[in-house]
Design a protein around this motif. Sequence first.
Motif, PDB file in Angstrom:
ATOM      1  N   ARG A 136      -5.897  25.107  58.339  1.00  8.13           N
ATOM      2  CA  ARG A 136      -4.956  26.182  57.999  1.00  8.13           C
ATOM      3  C   ARG A 136      -3.539  25.654  57.876  1.00  8.13           C
ATOM      4  O   ARG A 136      -2.804  26.035  56.955  1.00  8.13           O
ATOM      5  CB  ARG A 136      -5.016  27.297  59.041  1.00  8.13           C
ATOM      6  N   ALA A 137      -3.135  24.766  58.779  1.00  8.21           N
ATOM      7  CA  ALA A 137      -1.767  24.236  58.762  1.00  8.21           C
ATOM      8  C   ALA A 137      -1.499  23.469  57.470  1.00  8.21           C
ATOM      9  O   ALA A 137      -0.462  23.661  56.826  1.00  8.21           O
ATOM     10  CB  ALA A 137      -1.540  23.332  59.973  1.00  8.21           C
ATOM     11  N   ILE A 138      -2.436  22.620  57.073  1.00 11.43           N
ATOM     12  CA  ILE A 138      -2.240  21.829  55.851  1.00 11.43           C
ATOM     13  C   ILE A 138      -2.326  22.728  54.611  1.00 11.43           C
ATOM     14  O   ILE A 138      -1.529  22.577  53.671  1.00 11.43           O
ATOM     15  CB  ILE A 138      -3.271  20.682  55.767  1.00 11.43           C
ATOM     16  N   ASN A 139      -3.247  23.672  54.608  1.00 12.94           N
ATOM     17  CA  ASN A 139      -3.407  24.554  53.452  1.00 12.94           C
ATOM     18  C   ASN A 139      -2.207  25.465  53.222  1.00 12.94           C
ATOM     19  O   ASN A 139      -2.049  26.005  52.121  1.00 12.94           O
ATOM     20  CB  ASN A 139      -4.682  25.391  53.588  1.00 12.94           C
ATOM     21  N   ARG A 140      -1.363  25.637  54.215  1.00 15.59           N
ATOM     22  CA  ARG A 140      -0.148  26.443  54.035  1.00 15.59           C
ATOM     23  C   ARG A 140       0.895  25.726  53.174  1.00 15.59           C
ATOM     24  O   ARG A 140       1.820  26.359  52.678  1.00 15.59           O
ATOM     25  CB  ARG A 140       0.461  26.789  55.390  1.00 15.59           C
ATOM     26  N   ILE A 141       0.755  24.425  53.007  1.00 15.23           N
ATOM     27  CA  ILE A 141       1.686  23.668  52.175  1.00 15.23           C
ATOM     28  C   ILE A 141       1.343  23.932  50.708  1.00 15.23           C
ATOM     29  O   ILE A 141       0.191  23.802  50.306  1.00 15.23           O
ATOM     30  CB  ILE A 141       1.585  22.149  52.461  1.00 15.23           C
ATOM     31  N   ASP A 142       2.349  24.309  49.913  1.00 15.78           N
ATOM     32  CA  ASP A 142       2.120  24.529  48.486  1.00 15.78           C
ATOM     33  C   ASP A 142       1.639  23.243  47.833  1.00 15.78           C
ATOM     34  O   ASP A 142       2.233  22.185  48.012  1.00 15.78           O
ATOM     35  CB  ASP A 142       3.407  24.994  47.793  1.00 15.78           C
ATOM     36  N   GLY A 143       0.542  23.341  47.104  1.00 18.14           N
ATOM     37  CA  GLY A 143       0.022  22.196  46.377  1.00 18.14           C
ATOM     38  C   GLY A 143      -0.904  21.304  47.172  1.00 18.14           C
ATOM     39  O   GLY A 143      -1.283  20.235  46.707  1.00 18.14           O
ATOM     40  N   SER A 149      -6.123  16.859  49.310  1.00 17.46           N
ATOM     41  CA  SER A 149      -5.960  16.791  47.857  1.00 17.46           C
ATOM     42  C   SER A 149      -4.648  17.480  47.524  1.00 17.46           C
ATOM     43  O   SER A 149      -4.274  18.460  48.173  1.00 17.46           O
ATOM     44  CB  SER A 149      -7.103  17.514  47.150  1.00 17.46           C
ATOM     45  N   TYR A 150      -3.958  16.984  46.495  1.00 18.17           N
ATOM     46  CA  TYR A 150      -2.674  17.589  46.148  1.00 18.17           C
ATOM     47  C   TYR A 150      -2.475  17.612  44.634  1.00 18.17           C
ATOM     48  O   TYR A 150      -2.993  16.771  43.911  1.00 18.17           O
ATOM     49  CB  TYR A 150      -1.518  16.874  46.846  1.00 18.17           C
ATOM     50  N   ASP A 151      -1.731  18.651  44.182  1.00 15.81           N
ATOM     51  CA  ASP A 151      -1.437  18.784  42.755  1.00 15.81           C
ATOM     52  C   ASP A 151       0.047  18.598  42.458  1.00 15.81           C
ATOM     53  O   ASP A 151       0.494  18.792  41.341  1.00 15.81           O
ATOM     54  CB  ASP A 151      -1.949  20.113  42.203  1.00 15.81           C
ATOM     55  N   ARG A 152       0.804  18.239  43.487  1.00 18.55           N
ATOM     56  CA  ARG A 152       2.221  17.872  43.350  1.00 18.55           C
ATOM     57  C   ARG A 152       2.548  16.927  44.491  1.00 18.55           C
ATOM     58  O   ARG A 152       1.796  16.853  45.463  1.00 18.55           O
ATOM     59  CB  ARG A 152       3.117  19.104  43.358  1.00 18.55           C
ATOM     60  N   GLU A 153       3.613  16.211  44.368  1.00 20.29           N
ATOM     61  CA  GLU A 153       3.954  15.234  45.407  1.00 20.29           C
ATOM     62  C   GLU A 153       4.239  15.936  46.732  1.00 20.29           C
ATOM     63  O   GLU A 153       5.003  16.904  46.780  1.00 20.29           O
ATOM     64  CB  GLU A 153       5.168  14.396  44.999  1.00 20.29           C
ATOM     65  N   ILE A 154       3.623  15.430  47.771  1.00 21.39           N
ATOM     66  CA  ILE A 154       3.829  15.927  49.131  1.00 21.39           C
ATOM     67  C   ILE A 154       4.107  14.708  49.995  1.00 21.39           C
ATOM     68  O   ILE A 154       3.338  13.747  49.984  1.00 21.39           O
ATOM     69  CB  ILE A 154       2.590  16.675  49.652  1.00 21.39           C
TER      70      ILE A 154
END
Length: 118
Positions: A71-78, A93-98
Motif C-alpha cells: 500500500r505504501a509503495i502503491n500510493r506513489i504516483d507512477g 514497476s514504474y511509468d515515470r522516474e521515481i
Amino acid sequence: MANAIVVIVVIIIMLFAGKGAYKHLKGEGACCGGGSKPEIPKKKLDGTKLGEKTMKITGMHCENCVASVTRAINRIDGAAAKVSLKKGEAVVSYDREISNEELKKVVEDRGYHVVSIQ
C-alpha cells in the motif's frame, strides 16, 4: 498445593506465548493488524512501464506487513509494487522516474528497513 497450581498456570501461559511467538516468526501469525489474511492491493500503471527496481526489505514478518509495504509503495504516483515475504523484497514497476530516496522513505516510514535498491 497453591504453589503447584501457580506453577501449572504459568507453564500453560508460557506454552501459549511460545506457540504465538513461533507462528509470528514464521510469518503465520497476525502480528500487525488482525487475525485474518489481509487483501493485498493490486495496482496497474497508467502509462507504459519504463522499468523495475528491486528493493531488499527487512522487518516484514507476515502478510499484514506485505500489505502495508504494498500500500505504501502503491500510493506513489507512477509506481506499482509486488512484495514477497519469502524473498524479503519488493519489485517496483514504474511509468515515470521515481527516486530511490522516495521509495526508501515510504517503506521506512512504515517501520521497515530498506537494505538495498537495484
